[in-house]
Motif scaffolding. Structure first.
Motif, mmCIF file in Angstrom:
data_model
loop_
_atom_site.group_PDB
_atom_site.id
_atom_site.type_symbol
_atom_site.label_atom_id
_atom_site.label_comp_id
_atom_site.label_asym_id
_atom_site.label_seq_id
_atom_site.Cartn_x
_atom_site.Cartn_y
_atom_site.Cartn_z
ATOM 1 N N SER A 45 0.856 -0.962 -0.181
ATOM 2 C CA SER A 45 0.156 0.009 -0.195
ATOM 3 C C SER A 45 0.945 1.231 0.004
ATOM 4 O O SER A 45 0.257 2.440 -0.016
ATOM 5 C CB SER A 45 -0.722 0.080 1.270
ATOM 6 N N ALA A 46 2.263 1.188 -0.282
ATOM 7 C CA ALA A 46 3.106 2.259 -0.168
ATOM 8 C C ALA A 46 2.986 2.869 1.220
ATOM 9 O O ALA A 46 2.996 4.066 1.068
ATOM 10 C CB ALA A 46 2.989 3.203 -1.361
ATOM 11 N N GLY A 47 2.826 2.188 2.420
ATOM 12 C CA GLY A 47 2.643 2.798 3.768
ATOM 13 C C GLY A 47 1.184 3.554 3.846
ATOM 14 O O GLY A 47 1.053 4.148 4.970
ATOM 15 N N PHE A 103 -2.583 -4.949 3.946
ATOM 16 C CA PHE A 103 -1.559 -5.163 3.278
ATOM 17 C C PHE A 103 -0.240 -5.434 3.871
ATOM 18 O O PHE A 103 -0.149 -4.965 5.037
ATOM 19 C CB PHE A 103 -1.413 -3.808 2.690
ATOM 20 N N ARG A 104 0.567 -5.838 3.256
ATOM 21 C CA ARG A 104 2.058 -6.068 3.968
ATOM 22 C C ARG A 104 2.785 -4.827 4.384
ATOM 23 O O ARG A 104 3.459 -4.863 5.404
ATOM 24 C CB ARG A 104 2.971 -6.899 3.063
ATOM 25 N N ALA A 122 -0.729 4.511 7.633
ATOM 26 C CA ALA A 122 -0.802 6.092 7.720
ATOM 27 C C ALA A 122 -2.369 6.263 7.945
ATOM 28 O O ALA A 122 -2.690 7.324 8.579
ATOM 29 C CB ALA A 122 -0.610 6.711 6.282
ATOM 30 N N MET A 123 -3.268 5.799 7.235
ATOM 31 C CA MET A 123 -4.825 5.981 7.447
ATOM 32 C C MET A 123 -5.042 5.451 8.832
ATOM 33 O O MET A 123 -6.119 6.099 9.470
ATOM 34 C CB MET A 123 -5.726 5.129 6.559
ATOM 35 N N ARG A 124 -4.406 4.589 9.557
ATOM 36 C CA ARG A 124 -4.593 3.964 10.916
ATOM 37 C C ARG A 124 -4.395 5.173 11.895
ATOM 38 O O ARG A 124 -4.745 5.193 12.929
ATOM 39 C CB ARG A 124 -3.985 2.810 11.237
ATOM 40 N N ASN A 125 -3.416 5.909 11.475
ATOM 41 C CA ASN A 125 -2.743 7.077 12.281
ATOM 42 C C ASN A 125 -3.564 8.501 11.881
ATOM 43 O O ASN A 125 -2.725 9.691 12.141
ATOM 44 C CB ASN A 125 -1.468 7.010 12.153
ATOM 45 N N GLY A 126 -4.604 8.472 11.016
ATOM 46 C CA GLY A 126 -5.177 9.741 10.811
ATOM 47 C C GLY A 126 -5.267 10.417 9.595
ATOM 48 O O GLY A 126 -5.860 11.372 9.365
ATOM 49 N N VAL A 127 -4.644 9.785 8.610
ATOM 50 C CA VAL A 127 -4.574 10.243 7.448
ATOM 51 C C VAL A 127 -5.775 9.923 6.496
ATOM 52 O O VAL A 127 -6.341 8.845 6.580
ATOM 53 C CB VAL A 127 -3.514 9.884 6.557
ATOM 54 N N THR A 146 0.522 2.724 -6.626
ATOM 55 C CA THR A 146 -0.078 1.860 -5.296
ATOM 56 C C THR A 146 -0.590 2.540 -4.287
ATOM 57 O O THR A 146 -1.488 1.925 -3.859
ATOM 58 C CB THR A 146 1.702 1.351 -4.794
ATOM 59 N N VAL A 147 -0.026 3.560 -4.129
ATOM 60 C CA VAL A 147 -0.991 4.256 -3.171
ATOM 61 C C VAL A 147 -2.596 4.525 -3.498
ATOM 62 O O VAL A 147 -3.478 4.405 -2.654
ATOM 63 C CB VAL A 147 -0.494 5.758 -2.722
#
Length: 310
Positions: free
Chosen positions: A57-59, A308-309, A63-68, A242-243
């Protein structure tokens, strides 16, 4: 009733080019003509390649778990392009430059020639000022150094690729990101050595223990006849795509919107590629950190419920 014949992969050596080259889609050793390079560029940018990219997921997931939020995704893509993607693209461009010497490109040559190239200007100046005897001695020493490379071009390239790999790792703090790059590198290395099994550059890549994705893509770019800018642009496009693709699974939205994100950062990708595409030595690879992205990657690596990995 006779059974269908087993499918096979056909290796076709390029005409008279020797063992180090391999005829691919576009022509002679390593990609050849412009049309072939373009086709191979599209091939390497295809998410359907058997490289394991679908697990990424290219991170974006951590990131979404942390508010993005979805509204933040375009800015997130641009941040990556200025930091972690620029580092990886720079490393890939250098790896491509080194590998181009064994593919018959117009580049300076394999890794061992780089060190000699740094002093070429001094040698020329010395030749102007020194007598014929001194010039002969300098030429003899140069031939001896070049002989070390020409005697084992595969080993010289493998050594250069390891240096690029080490440089990328030194600029990537997160062990989770380094490990993930190794996993993807293994997939790309398998692709490279499968498509160009007889190429000397493939042999050098096999000699690199656990190559990261940047190094493997760089070698693939050289064999495909791509230039440094194309390789850097490939890395940038792949990351943005990827994102965008991951967002569709993490928080479903209109796919046209996600496609628009990628189109919207085309200029950013081009600027990043222009900045790093001409790099030829590992020391010049940018060192642009993204602490939050790396921290989130570490946390995500030990998260049990994830899509995702990385």
């Amino acid at each position: 009733m006779p059974s269908d014949p087993e499918p096979s992969v056909q290796k076709v050596p390029s005409n008279g080019a020797g063992r180090g080259t391999f005829r691919t889609l576009g022509g002679g050793g390593g990609g050849g003509g412009t049309g072939g390079s373009e086709v191979l560029l599209m091939l390497l940018a295809d998410a359907r390649l058997p490289t394991g990219a679908h697990t990424q997921s290219a991170g974006l997931e951590p990131a979404m778990r942390n508010g993005v939020s979805l509204a933040d995704v375009p800015a997130y893509i641009r941040t990556r392009l200025r930091t972690v993607v620029a580092v990886e693209a720079g490393a890939a461009a250098v790896a491509r430059h080194l590998a181009a010497g064994l593919v018959g490109g117009a580049e300076a040559g394999p890794a061992g020639d780089e060190a000699a190239g740094d002093e070429s200007g001094e040698d020329e100046a010395g030749e102007d000022e020194a007598g014929e005897d001194e010039a002969a001695e300098a030429g003899s020493a140069g031939d001896e150094a070049a002989g070390d490379v020409s005697a084992d071009p595969v080993g010289a390239l493998a050594s250069g690729l390891r240096a690029v790999d080490d440089a990328w790792r030194a600029r990537t703090v997160s062990p989770a990101l380094r490990e993930n790059a190794e996993v993807l590198g293994r997939g790309y290395a398998r692709l490279v050595t499968g498509l160009w099994p007889d190429a000397l550059a493939s042999e050098a890549l096999r000699a690199v223990r656990r190559p990261t994705r940047a190094v493997a893509i760089g070698v693939a770019g050289a064999l495909a006849g791509l230039d440094g800018g194309q390789v850097a642009r490939l890395i940038g496009y792949d990351d943005a795509q990827t994102v965008a693709a991951a967002a569709l699974k993490l928080d479903p939205l209109d796919p046209v919107v996600a496609t628009g994100w990628v189109a919207g950062v085309a200029g950013d990708i081009d600027r990043m590629a222009a900045a790093v595409g001409a790099l030829t030595v590992a020391a010049d690879i940018p060192a642009a950190a993204a602490p939050l992205i790396e921290q989130w990657a570490q946390v995500h690596a030990i998260t049990t419920q994830r899509l995702f990995r990385a």
